[in-house]
Design a protein around this motif. Structure first.
Motif, PDB file in Angstrom:
ATOM      1  N   TYR A   1      -8.058  -1.041   8.705  1.00  0.00           N
ATOM      2  CA  TYR A   1      -7.166  -1.704   8.609  1.00  0.00           C
ATOM      3  C   TYR A   1      -7.044  -2.112   7.043  1.00  0.00           C
ATOM      4  O   TYR A   1      -5.900  -1.971   6.451  1.00  0.00           O
ATOM      5  CB  TYR A   1      -6.930  -3.184   9.253  1.00  0.00           C
ATOM      6  N   LYS A   2      -8.089  -2.798   6.503  1.00  0.00           N
ATOM      7  CA  LYS A   2      -8.070  -3.053   4.977  1.00  0.00           C
ATOM      8  C   LYS A   2      -7.774  -2.013   4.196  1.00  0.00           C
ATOM      9  O   LYS A   2      -6.987  -2.004   3.234  1.00  0.00           O
ATOM     10  CB  LYS A   2      -9.364  -3.784   4.640  1.00  0.00           C
ATOM     11  N   GLU A   3      -8.284  -0.880   4.469  1.00  0.00           N
ATOM     12  CA  GLU A   3      -8.468   0.328   3.644  1.00  0.00           C
ATOM     13  C   GLU A   3      -7.081   0.965   3.738  1.00  0.00           C
ATOM     14  O   GLU A   3      -6.396   1.400   2.650  1.00  0.00           O
ATOM     15  CB  GLU A   3      -9.523   1.435   4.158  1.00  0.00           C
ATOM     16  N   VAL A   4      -6.437   0.976   4.959  1.00  0.00           N
ATOM     17  CA  VAL A   4      -5.375   1.775   5.107  1.00  0.00           C
ATOM     18  C   VAL A   4      -4.010   0.872   4.314  1.00  0.00           C
ATOM     19  O   VAL A   4      -3.169   1.146   3.905  1.00  0.00           O
ATOM     20  CB  VAL A   4      -4.718   2.083   6.588  1.00  0.00           C
ATOM     21  N   THR A   5      -4.291  -0.569   4.593  1.00  0.00           N
ATOM     22  CA  THR A   5      -3.448  -1.473   4.067  1.00  0.00           C
ATOM     23  C   THR A   5      -3.360  -1.353   2.527  1.00  0.00           C
ATOM     24  O   THR A   5      -2.218  -1.248   1.870  1.00  0.00           O
ATOM     25  CB  THR A   5      -3.566  -2.764   4.351  1.00  0.00           C
ATOM     26  N   ARG A   6      -4.423  -1.415   1.915  1.00  0.00           N
ATOM     27  CA  ARG A   6      -4.734  -1.165   0.511  1.00  0.00           C
ATOM     28  C   ARG A   6      -4.034   0.075  -0.131  1.00  0.00           C
ATOM     29  O   ARG A   6      -3.154   0.135  -1.028  1.00  0.00           O
ATOM     30  CB  ARG A   6      -6.055  -1.345   0.111  1.00  0.00           C
ATOM     31  N   LYS A   7      -4.418   1.143   0.276  1.00  0.00           N
ATOM     32  CA  LYS A   7      -3.681   2.455  -0.033  1.00  0.00           C
ATOM     33  C   LYS A   7      -2.425   2.466   0.274  1.00  0.00           C
ATOM     34  O   LYS A   7      -1.520   2.920  -0.556  1.00  0.00           O
ATOM     35  CB  LYS A   7      -4.573   3.628   0.936  1.00  0.00           C
ATOM     36  N   THR A   8      -1.796   1.900   1.409  1.00  0.00           N
ATOM     37  CA  THR A   8      -0.164   1.975   1.497  1.00  0.00           C
ATOM     38  C   THR A   8       0.180   1.024   0.431  1.00  0.00           C
ATOM     39  O   THR A   8       1.378   1.637  -0.225  1.00  0.00           O
ATOM     40  CB  THR A   8       0.111   1.184   2.855  1.00  0.00           C
TER      41      THR A   8
END
Length: 148
Positions: A69-76
């Protein structure tokens, strides 16, 4: 027969109006900026964002409990910011807004020619819509007294 002739005349006038819109500065600018989106660098950014957006939608189903969640949200967010900062995309969005404002103005003029009570959705909350109800609009209990 009169209604048919009148309908044909209206269709001819609408064809003229659409031709005028298509030849307007706003429409020409919009089409030019849309072509500029074909830039390989801009296309790469758009494709990267589309890919991460799919991953985000998958992760979003589980929310913060998803391990990525955190990684994908940050990349988005990072890719969205990169898209927003792209000059070609920013120019296209401005041209798109200019064309939409022109279409909104035309819609208001057409509706106003029929009746001042016709509501026209403009899509822009800051666009001034002229109406008979100057104090809050119809249904707001304004000074016009209408409740529809």
């Amino acid at each position: 027969m009169f209604a048919t002739m009148e309908s044909l005349a209206l269709l001819d006038l609408s064809d003229e109006l659409s031709a005028m819109i298509l030849s307007s500065e706003e429409a020409n600018n919009y089409l030019k900026k849309k072509q500029m989106l074909q830039n390989p660098e801009t296309q790469a950014k758009i494709q990267a964002f589309a890919k991460i957006k799919e991953a985000y939608e998958e992760v979003e189903r589980f929310g913060r409990y998803h391990p990525d969640y955190k990684e994908v949200t940050r990349k988005t967010r990072a890719l969205k910011r990169e898209l927003d900062m792209d000059e070609g995309i920013a120019d296209f969005r401005r041209a798109e807004t200019d064309l939409q404002n022109l279409l909104d103005e035309i819609s208001l003029l057409l509706a106003g020619a029929v009746s001042s009570n016709i509501k026209v959705p403009t899509g822009n909350p800051f666009f001034e819509q002229k109406s008979a109800c100057s104090s809050g609009g119809c249904g707001s209990g304004g000074s016009c007294g209408c409740s529809a």
